[in-house]
Design a protein around this motif. Structure first.
Motif, short mmCIF file in Angstrom:
data_model
loop_
_atom_site.label_atom_id
_atom_site.label_comp_id
_atom_site.label_asym_id
_atom_site.label_seq_id
_atom_site.Cartn_x
_atom_site.Cartn_y
_atom_site.Cartn_z
N SER A 50 0.84 -1.21 0.00
CA SER A 50 0.00 0.00 0.00
C SER A 50 0.87 1.25 0.00
O SER A 50 0.55 2.24 -0.67
CB SER A 50 -0.92 0.01 1.22
OG SER A 50 -1.88 -1.02 1.09
N GLN A 95 -8.47 0.78 -1.14
CA GLN A 95 -8.78 -0.39 -0.34
C GLN A 95 -10.05 -0.04 0.44
O GLN A 95 -10.05 0.91 1.22
CB GLN A 95 -7.59 -0.62 0.60
CG GLN A 95 -7.59 -1.95 1.28
CD GLN A 95 -6.22 -2.24 1.92
OE1 GLN A 95 -5.30 -1.43 1.88
NE2 GLN A 95 -6.11 -3.43 2.49
N ASP A 171 -5.93 -0.71 -4.98
CA ASP A 171 -5.37 -1.37 -3.78
C ASP A 171 -6.38 -2.39 -3.28
O ASP A 171 -7.41 -2.02 -2.72
CB ASP A 171 -5.06 -0.32 -2.72
CG ASP A 171 -4.13 -0.87 -1.65
OD1 ASP A 171 -3.92 -2.11 -1.62
OD2 ASP A 171 -3.61 -0.06 -0.85
N GLU A 172 -6.07 -3.65 -3.48
CA GLU A 172 -6.96 -4.75 -3.10
C GLU A 172 -8.39 -4.50 -3.54
O GLU A 172 -9.30 -4.42 -2.70
CB GLU A 172 -6.88 -4.99 -1.59
CG GLU A 172 -5.45 -5.30 -1.18
CD GLU A 172 -5.35 -5.92 0.20
OE1 GLU A 172 -6.23 -6.73 0.54
OE2 GLU A 172 -4.39 -5.60 0.92
MG LIG Z 1 -2.29 -2.57 2.09
#
Ligand SMILES: [Mg+2]
Ligand SMILES: Nc1ncnc2c1ncn2[C@@H]1O[C@H](COP(=O)(O)OP(=O)(O)OP(=O)(O)O)[C@@H](O)[C@H]1O
Lengths: 240, 401
Positions: A50, A95, A171-172
């Motif tokens: 991240s 995320q 991010d994810e």
């Molecule tokens: Mg992360």
């Protein structure tokens, strides 16, 4: 200039805090990403994925090292100059969705255009087009609370796409979704990549990473390994 | 640029609507401040207007001179000779006219009405700007001979005369004195000291002195002076002359009083100026408190919406755009508060003016000023929270729960 890589990281370090509490999250990251690539970033929790994505997304600056984006050295830009880079070239899928609550899907998607100073009519048109790309036009008037997790993530992707960015950072993006929804999202990202957008994505799951062209593996704040993905092989197999 | 400004405006309106109760309570300080200022100023204007009218009914550039009680005894009245001396011996005096009055009962048509009879002459009517609604004033012959002619106050006319029929030429009786009606006064309303200026019958001074008071004294007299002369020098002359005529010794206090309508006007202006200053001070404090309330809530709002700010910054909003958003919200909030205050003040001052019995004098200036002031409060007290919002780090803000 066009022969330069789109993104170039040289000896990037990032230290959080100072003194005894200082923690070095990145310890010298080197990598470069070409236009049109589809990169999956993998690695154990806390390995600095991240942190790297935030630097790539011009949200954060490295403690040391050089980050070139389209030939510009981002680490020496001001906050507002980085904001301008973000609104012009980057789409970020965070995320955990990060949509504005009590604001409709369409309004969420239109938001980046607002800061580009586009007219209401243009915003509406582009917003609906982006929602169309993620198949959510019928839900345009719904607020995040009225949407499923997968739908919210697709709204977040539409918001990242609406400015027609060069690079999509995610991010994810499938972190909060079941595997069926996850695969839908991955198919969407693959489509976008095929339309010319460079995609960088963090994921924990090999199954998702399999959609990428390149896999970058992090460990302890450094790039451990860069592999080419299995996708080209799959596609050849499928069509063969 | 307009796009973002319009959108910012809509956004702040939506945000205010979302927290309607909170927004209302937040702006209460501004609402009350604005309403108080405008109501006070509007009522002040009404009082000024009504007092000014009272004063102008006394006439401009006029002194009213009357005897007062001293430690040596009860008031000593003036007489005709005093009035003539003042009229003839002091430079700058245009005219002087005395008045004597007595209580009397008016009879006509089998009806009676208690009133007061005022002995005056035309000079007095002119100096006091007393106008007639119908008929005529006294002739020189009527004044010098002290004939039995009278001019009715509107109350008296209404009380004992037939409506819609001219009373001119009718005979009436005041106590045992009969007289011919030659005119009717215009309505003048409440006079100084709560006297009803309309319940009166005017007769020539001579007539009243001979038939009612029984002597040649006068109760007070009015002096009209030339505005080109200094009021102070005329007053000095008046005081010297009257002291001499009334045989006052050096060191004895004046046993009469001189009221200068111009001075009363000035004193009134000063008093109202002081009052306005006080109101402004109270308003400033109330608005300051209101402004701090706004700042407090805006800071809460920034904290509550940290994530939203993070999202906006992350998708490319510039610091100044986030700042503009919060500043706009504070200004819109204050302007709405100001508007509510203005509407409230309108109703309040209208009602209060009616209740107190002063005219409702709408003052556009104070309304506009109050509104601008509210907007300025928004800018001043919205600035710090807005700046704080714009300084947030996008990553930290996104992490905020
Ligand atoms: Mg992360
Ligand atoms: N703002 C911060 N202050 C202090 N430490 C931080 C901060 N952000 C990240 N870190 C630390 O840096 C390290 C790397 O964090 P990062 O979020 O990049 O990990 P990650 O690879 O994304 O992990 P995950 O898979 O759990 O999301 C972690 O040990 C984390 O605790």
């Amino acid at each position: 200039m066009s022969s330069d890589p789109l993104i170039q990281l040289e000896g990037i370090t990032k230290t959080f805090g100072s003194g005894d509490a200082a923690f070095q999250a990145l310890k010298g990251v080197d990598m470069s990403i070409e236009r049109g690539d589809f990169v999956a970033v993998m690695g154990p929790s806390g390995s600095g994925k991240s942190t790297t994505m935030n630097i790539l997304g011009c949200l954060d600056i490295p403690t040391s090292g050089i980050f070139r984006f389209r030939g510009t050295e981002v680490q020496s830009l001001t906050r507002d100059q980085r904001s301008l880079l973000r609104r012009r070239y980057l789409g970020f899928v965070f995320q955990g969705f990060n949509l504005l609550a009590r604001t409709t899907a369409l309004e969420n998607v239109e938001l980046p255009l607002l800061y580009r100073g586009e007219s209401k009519a243009e915003r509406r048109k582009a917003g609906l087009r982006a929602l169309d790309m993620v198949g959510l036009v019928p839900w345009a008037g719904h607020t995040p609370a009225e949407l499923s997790g997968g739908q919210q993530q697709r709204v977040a992707i539409a918001r990242a796409l609406v400015t027609q960015p060069d690079v999509l950072l995610a991010d994810e993006p499938t972190g909060n979704l079941d595997s069926e929804r996850s695969i839908e999202i991955m198919e969407l990202l693959t489509e976008l990549n095929q339309s010319g957008i460079t995609v960088l994505m963090v994921t924990h799951e090999e199954e998702m990473a399999a959609f990428a062209k390149t896999i970058v593996r992090f460990r302890d704040g450094v790039v451990e390994r860069i592999e080419s993905g299995t996708r080209s092989a799959q596609i050849t197999e499928a069509s063969g | 640029m307009f796009g973002i400004f319009g959108a910012t405006l809509l956004l702040s309106l939506r945000e205010i609507r979302r927290h309607l109760m909170r927004s209302f309570l937040t702006t209460l300080g501004i609402i009350i401040g604005v309403a108080a200022v405008i109501t006070m100023v509007t009522l002040g204007n009404g009082v000024t207007a009504s007092v000014k009218e009272d004063i102008s009914s006394l006439g401009a550039n006029v002194y009213i001179i009357f005897p007062v009680r001293t430690e040596r005894g009860s008031p000593r009245p003036f007489d005709e000779a005093d009035v003539n001396a003042v009229a003839n011996q002091i430079a700058g005096v245009e005219a002087a006219a005395g008045s004597a009055s007595a209580a009397a009962t008016a009879f006509h048509n089998g009806q009676n009405w208690s009133t007061s009879v005022n002995g005056v002459n035309n000079e007095f009517l002119r100096a006091q700007s007393i106008d007639l609604a119908e008929g005529r004033s006294f002739t020189a012959a009527e004044e010098t001979a002290g004939q039995n002619v009278c001019i009715l106050g509107p109350k008296v006319r209404e009380a004992i005369f037939v409506p819609d029929v001219s009373p001119l030429g009718e005979e009436m009786r005041l106590d045992s004195v009969s007289c011919t009606v030659i005119g009717v006064l215009e309505e003048r309303g409440q006079g100084g000291g709560g006297r009803d200026e309309d319940n009166v019958v005017m007769m020539p001074l001579k007539t009243v002195q001979r038939r009612f008071t029984g002597d040649d004294t006068i109760q007070f007299f009015v002096v009209k002076y030339d505005a080109a002369y200094s009021s102070a020098s005329i007053q000095t002359g008046l005081i010297d002359l009257l002291r001499e005529r009334r045989l006052l010794q050096e060191g004895q206090e004046n046993d009469f009083n001189i009221i200068d309508t111009a001075q009363v006007n000035q004193a009134l202006g000063t008093a109202i100026g002081a009052l306005t200053g006080m109101v402004a001070a109270i308003a400033a404090i109330s608005l300051l408190v209101g402004g701090i309330g706004i700042m407090n809530i805006m800071l809460v709002s920034v904290t509550e919406r940290t994530r939203e700010i993070g999202i906006r910054l992350a998708i490319g909003a510039l610091a100044k755009e986030v700042q503009l958003q919060f500043l706009t919200e504070a200004v819109v909030l204050c302007c709405l508060g100001g508007l509510v205050g203005i509407v409230l003040a309108f109703g309040l001052s209208f009602g209060l003016a009616a209740a107190v019995g002063v005219p409702f004098v709408f003052d556009p200036m104070i309304n506009i000023l109050s509104f601008i002031f509210s907007a300025a409060m928004g800018i001043i007290f919205g600035y710090y929270p807005a700046r704080r919002a714009s300084k947030l780090d996008p990553i930290d803000a996104l992490r905020h729960e």
